[in-house]
Write a protein that holds these residues in place. Structure first.
Motif, PDB file in Angstrom:
ATOM      1  N   SER A  32      20.561 -34.056 -35.189  1.00  0.00           N
ATOM      2  CA  SER A  32      19.285 -34.639 -34.768  1.00  0.00           C
ATOM      3  C   SER A  32      18.719 -34.027 -33.492  1.00  0.00           C
ATOM      4  O   SER A  32      17.544 -34.229 -33.193  1.00  0.00           O
ATOM      5  CB  SER A  32      19.432 -36.154 -34.603  1.00  0.00           C
ATOM      6  N   TRP A  33      19.522 -33.254 -32.743  1.00  0.00           N
ATOM      7  CA  TRP A  33      19.001 -32.708 -31.483  1.00  0.00           C
ATOM      8  C   TRP A  33      19.360 -31.245 -31.234  1.00  0.00           C
ATOM      9  O   TRP A  33      18.853 -30.641 -30.292  1.00  0.00           O
ATOM     10  CB  TRP A  33      19.499 -33.559 -30.298  1.00  0.00           C
ATOM     11  N   LEU A 151      18.401 -39.209 -27.244  1.00  0.00           N
ATOM     12  CA  LEU A 151      19.314 -39.838 -28.207  1.00  0.00           C
ATOM     13  C   LEU A 151      20.331 -40.709 -27.489  1.00  0.00           C
ATOM     14  O   LEU A 151      20.512 -41.882 -27.816  1.00  0.00           O
ATOM     15  CB  LEU A 151      20.015 -38.760 -29.036  1.00  0.00           C
TER      16      LEU A 151
END
Length: 157
Positions: A32-33, A151
């Motif tokens: 996700s990052w 996050l």
């Protein structure tokens, strides 16, 4: 740290270091990052142990994925430190990665406001270091660190 060979980034992430560590060691969280938006990452292998594989792909359109990282973890100190390199492939063969060969050390430590997050990226010579900086090391690693922080801090969770 050798300023002629190494590039560094440091910041405080306002989250417990366990959340920062999880973002590095959980494949779904890492995906996700790990690449700057709007690029999408896929984690193919994340074997977080010394000698374990670190393999990711990336896509600009979400359809066609190209290799991004193919390396190995060299050091894993749970909750504190990761070291990986792309100078060896995940199958332990010597590599000549593009755009530059490197070893990266990720250190997560205690800080009164959360986590002291430090990255040291080491290069084989000054020319490789300069090339990595010219390619946008600070912008790229800075952008993914911002995404990691969002996050871990809960903004993107």
């Amino acid at each position: 740290m050798n300023p002629d060979l190494d590039l560094t980034l440091q910041r405080v992430i306002r989250a417990p270091r366990s959340r920062v560590w999880d973002a590095w060691t959980d494949p779904a969280l890492l995906a996700s990052w790990w690449t700057p938006a709007p690029t999408i990452s896929v984690v193919d292998r994340l074997d977080v142990r010394p000698g374990g594989a670190f393999v990711t792909r990336m896509s600009e359109d979400g359809v066609d994925f190209v290799p991004h990282t193919d390396g190995v973890f060299l050091v894993v100190e749970p909750g504190e430190r990761l070291v990986f390199t792309n100078a060896l492939t995940s199958s332990w063969h010597p590599a000549t990665p593009q755009p530059v060969a490197m070893s990266a050390e990720i250190i997560v430590g205690e800080h009164a406001d959360g986590t002291d997050y430090r990255v040291v990226v080491r290069h084989g010579d000054a020319a490789a270091r300069a090339h990595h900086e010219e390619l946008g090391f600070f912008e790229g690693w800075g952008a993914v660190t911002d995404a990691l922080a969002a996050l871990a801090e809960g903004d993107a969770r």
